[in-house]
Scaffold this active site. Sequence first.
Site, PDB file in Angstrom:
ATOM      1  N   TYR A   1     -37.051 -45.275  43.083  1.00  0.00           N
ATOM      2  CA  TYR A   1     -35.636 -45.322  42.704  1.00  0.00           C
ATOM      3  C   TYR A   1     -34.784 -44.283  43.429  1.00  0.00           C
ATOM      4  CZ  TYR A   1     -37.700 -48.047  38.923  1.00  0.00           C
ATOM      5  OH  TYR A   1     -38.398 -48.984  38.209  1.00  0.00           O
TER       6      TYR A   1
ATOM      7  N   HIS B   1     -28.191 -46.497  40.866  1.00  0.00           N
ATOM      8  CA  HIS B   1     -28.380 -46.114  39.472  1.00  0.00           C
ATOM      9  C   HIS B   1     -28.826 -44.653  39.322  1.00  0.00           C
ATOM     10  CE1 HIS B   1     -27.932 -47.776  35.592  1.00  0.00           C
ATOM     11  NE2 HIS B   1     -29.180 -48.095  35.310  1.00  0.00           N
TER      12      HIS B   1
ATOM     13  N   TYR C   1     -37.219 -42.623  32.016  1.00  0.00           N
ATOM     14  CA  TYR C   1     -36.456 -43.768  32.500  1.00  0.00           C
ATOM     15  C   TYR C   1     -35.076 -43.849  31.842  1.00  0.00           C
ATOM     16  CZ  TYR C   1     -40.499 -45.229  35.130  1.00  0.00           C
ATOM     17  OH  TYR C   1     -41.534 -45.241  36.017  1.00  0.00           O
TER      18      TYR C   1
ATOM     19  N   ASN D   1     -26.486 -48.522  29.496  1.00  0.00           N
ATOM     20  CA  ASN D   1     -27.589 -48.380  28.553  1.00  0.00           C
ATOM     21  C   ASN D   1     -28.116 -46.951  28.442  1.00  0.00           C
ATOM     22  OD1 ASN D   1     -27.631 -51.082  27.741  1.00  0.00           O
ATOM     23  ND2 ASN D   1     -28.947 -51.676  29.458  1.00  0.00           N
TER      24      ASN D   1
END
Length: 247
Positions: A65, A70, A115, A163
């Site tokens: 990632y 993000h 996460y 989220n």
Amino acid sequence: MLYAVSGPSTRISYRRSRLDYHGIQRRRLVPARLRVSASMPDANGVKVEYTPWLFVGLGNPGNKYHGTRHNVGFEMIDRISQEEGILLNTIQSKALIGIGSIGEVPILLAKPQAYMNFSGESVGPLAAYYQVPLRHILVVYDEMNLPNGVLRLASKGGHGYHNGLKNVMGHLDGSREFPRLCIGIGNPPGSMDMKAYLLQKFSFEERKEIDAALEQGTGAVKNLVLNGFNHITTRFNLGQKYKYHKV
């Protein structure tokens, strides 16, 4: 035995772990309570104590990632870490953390490692452990409703269907009364899947805009810590809003 790590104005103590069962002393440090003392007295000669700040960057751990849209929250924490010389070298409450200061004010940098959607599992316990009030918890995250590279510094707000931010709010008793630094990443082009867009790396031009934004964000965060939300913050947000508008 105590091992002290000192900044210009903070005294932060760690307990060094005992010998392990092989008789070898472990180097891992377990943080104790944050203790703050000012190096300079105020006008009346009284020692001043500063309330610490907790900076949390939202993102996903792992090389997979790294550099994705993000994960710009992680990148901002890394940039502050480099600018202020604060090592991110301890795991606590499922987060990679580092302790240091900006000027006379102690700060705790954190990158949750559980996460994105479980970021609150780090934020809530860290804020409680270090006794950081809501007004001093700055959450940094990606924002699709802002153009790429545009920043917004706010004193409070909702989660906007993010989220990670939603989970943080849930672990802060549902409160929205904490500061946040939004980093614009723009919206997916055409009918592109949102998840695929978030986990995509920036183009060359987008990366240049993000790098410039990280530099600008570092300055804005320093002002926030030293002066609070003031006219400089207002001017910063206005400049960001129109930074790509050509007259």
